[in-house]
Design a protein around this motif. Structure first.
Motif, mmCIF file in Angstrom:
data_model
loop_
_atom_site.group_PDB
_atom_site.id
_atom_site.type_symbol
_atom_site.label_atom_id
_atom_site.label_comp_id
_atom_site.label_asym_id
_atom_site.label_seq_id
_atom_site.Cartn_x
_atom_site.Cartn_y
_atom_site.Cartn_z
ATOM 1 N N LEU A 86 -8.468 4.257 -3.358
ATOM 2 C CA LEU A 86 -9.140 4.293 -2.058
ATOM 3 C C LEU A 86 -9.754 2.934 -1.717
ATOM 4 O O LEU A 86 -9.745 2.514 -0.555
ATOM 5 N N ARG A 87 -10.253 2.248 -2.731
ATOM 6 C CA ARG A 87 -10.777 0.906 -2.497
ATOM 7 C C ARG A 87 -9.674 -0.023 -1.995
ATOM 8 O O ARG A 87 -9.852 -0.803 -1.063
ATOM 9 N N PHE A 88 -8.517 0.092 -2.665
ATOM 10 C CA PHE A 88 -7.347 -0.694 -2.253
ATOM 11 C C PHE A 88 -7.021 -0.436 -0.780
ATOM 12 O O PHE A 88 -6.840 -1.364 0.012
ATOM 13 N N LEU A 89 -6.964 0.832 -0.420
ATOM 14 C CA LEU A 89 -6.610 1.205 0.954
ATOM 15 C C LEU A 89 -7.707 0.804 1.945
ATOM 16 O O LEU A 89 -7.414 0.416 3.078
ATOM 17 N N LYS A 90 -8.943 0.870 1.486
ATOM 18 C CA LYS A 90 -10.071 0.497 2.349
ATOM 19 C C LYS A 90 -10.069 -1.012 2.622
ATOM 20 O O LYS A 90 -10.337 -1.450 3.741
ATOM 21 N N ASN A 91 -9.758 -1.792 1.586
ATOM 22 C CA ASN A 91 -9.710 -3.246 1.758
ATOM 23 C C ASN A 91 -8.665 -3.659 2.795
ATOM 24 O O ASN A 91 -8.831 -4.661 3.487
ATOM 25 N N ARG B 118 -8.020 -1.809 5.280
ATOM 26 C CA ARG B 118 -8.437 -1.063 6.476
ATOM 27 C C ARG B 118 -7.427 0.017 6.875
ATOM 28 O O ARG B 118 -7.218 0.271 8.063
ATOM 29 N N LEU B 119 -6.829 0.621 5.861
ATOM 30 C CA LEU B 119 -5.930 1.746 6.144
ATOM 31 C C LEU B 119 -6.704 3.054 6.121
ATOM 32 O O LEU B 119 -6.271 4.053 6.692
ATOM 33 N N VAL B 120 -7.858 3.050 5.438
ATOM 34 C CA VAL B 120 -8.747 4.220 5.453
ATOM 35 C C VAL B 120 -10.179 3.756 5.709
ATOM 36 O O VAL B 120 -10.514 2.587 5.515
ATOM 37 N N LYS B 121 -10.998 4.688 6.173
ATOM 38 C CA LYS B 121 -12.425 4.434 6.362
ATOM 39 C C LYS B 121 -13.189 5.555 5.681
ATOM 40 O O LYS B 121 -12.581 6.514 5.199
ATOM 41 N N TYR B 122 -14.504 5.439 5.591
ATOM 42 C CA TYR B 122 -15.266 6.499 4.935
ATOM 43 C C TYR B 122 -16.601 6.704 5.637
ATOM 44 O O TYR B 122 -17.083 5.847 6.372
ATOM 45 N N ARG B 123 -17.180 7.868 5.404
ATOM 46 C CA ARG B 123 -18.549 8.126 5.839
ATOM 47 C C ARG B 123 -19.249 8.884 4.725
ATOM 48 O O ARG B 123 -18.622 9.657 3.989
ATOM 49 N N ARG B 124 -20.536 8.647 4.582
ATOM 50 C CA ARG B 124 -21.292 9.312 3.525
ATOM 51 C C ARG B 124 -22.025 10.514 4.091
ATOM 52 O O ARG B 124 -22.559 10.465 5.206
ATOM 53 N N ASP B 125 -22.051 11.590 3.337
ATOM 54 C CA ASP B 125 -22.870 12.749 3.686
ATOM 55 C C ASP B 125 -23.523 13.228 2.399
ATOM 56 O O ASP B 125 -22.924 13.955 1.620
ATOM 57 N N ALA C 10 0.831 -1.209 0.000
ATOM 58 C CA ALA C 10 0.000 0.000 0.000
ATOM 59 C C ALA C 10 0.861 1.253 0.000
ATOM 60 O O ALA C 10 0.483 2.279 -0.559
ATOM 61 N N LEU C 11 2.008 1.157 0.628
ATOM 62 C CA LEU C 11 2.908 2.305 0.741
ATOM 63 C C LEU C 11 3.960 2.329 -0.361
ATOM 64 O O LEU C 11 4.819 3.206 -0.398
ATOM 65 N N ALA C 12 3.899 1.381 -1.264
ATOM 66 C CA ALA C 12 4.937 1.241 -2.290
ATOM 67 C C ALA C 12 4.589 1.961 -3.584
ATOM 68 O O ALA C 12 5.294 1.830 -4.573
ATOM 69 N N THR D 24 1.266 7.358 -5.764
ATOM 70 C CA THR D 24 -0.105 7.885 -5.697
ATOM 71 C C THR D 24 -0.753 7.590 -4.353
ATOM 72 O O THR D 24 -1.372 8.457 -3.728
ATOM 73 N N ARG D 25 -0.595 6.362 -3.872
ATOM 74 C CA ARG D 25 -1.201 6.011 -2.581
ATOM 75 C C ARG D 25 -0.518 6.745 -1.434
ATOM 76 O O ARG D 25 -1.163 7.145 -0.465
#
Lengths: 103, 103
Positions: free
Chosen positions: B62-67, B69-76, B24-26, B29-30
């Motif tokens: 972002l999907r990659f990072l979410k899978n 669990r390095l990022v999370k999201y909330r909808r507004d 993920a850190l390699a 862009t990420r």
DNA sequence: TTATAATATGAATATGTGTTCATGTATTGT
DNA sequence: ACAATACATGAACACATATTCATATTATAA
């Protein structure tokens, strides 16, 4: 030093260096090699034996790590001994292993 | 548990988890995305604008990072805000940026 | 010198990855 | 209902990467 609105972007050079370094740690084979070299020096064939990898593969990976200056080597006769050469990266690797194993 | 040389080999699962995380850190862009999310939450389009990337690309990363669990999201409403979700990885990233820039 | 051991190298290949394009889905407003 | 906005998704492509095989290099020993 930096406010919330004041965002310091990363320059290309730094970005490349960091991504390259993490790339070294993004492969299971290289992780295993670095983990073996954590506190000892080992020959190419010794590494290959312990990890059940063929010699050419180990040589290629060691060259990769050497180009990034993560490992160094010394020659003794026909044998070449590799050892770690970047305390910071090894520390990050150790931290990550601890973090992963201690769940 | 430990050999005479005091070497603890890494099991497959741990190895995979660690290599995936570093993967993920390699990628530049990420890294840039995570760096943006260091101490704030941002929408997909906001990230895309700031980094001059197309929306689809940012979504994929972002999907990659979410899978992982390095990022999370909330909808507004129609907007989805992403933020960091792994203190340990963010700390490693920050350490590496500091190390790379102060050098 | 010739043979052998240890390692490095280059080519080939199969698989993985990052990005873009086109399109789909969800939500809001009219 | 329809249109517009924000984001996600899948396919396609070009490119990178990990591994193996064959062979080259280097050093020692006979």
């Amino acid at each position: 030093m930096m406010s919330d609105e004041n965002y310091q972007s990363l320059d290309e050079e730094t970005l490349f260096l960091i991504s390259q370094t993490f790339k070294a740690l993004a492969d299971p084979t290289r992780i295993r090699i670095l983990h073996l070299l954590f506190n000892r020096e080992l020959s190419v064939s010794n590494i290959a034996e312990q990890l059940d990898l063929n010699q050419s593969n180990v040589s290629h990976q060691l060259r990769f790590l050497k180009n990034l200056r993560l490992v160094k080597y010394r020659r003794d006769g026909k044998t070449i001994y590799y050892s770690q050469d970047d305390e910071h990266v090894m520390k990050i690797l150790q931290q990550s292993i601890d973090h992963a194993t201690h769940h």
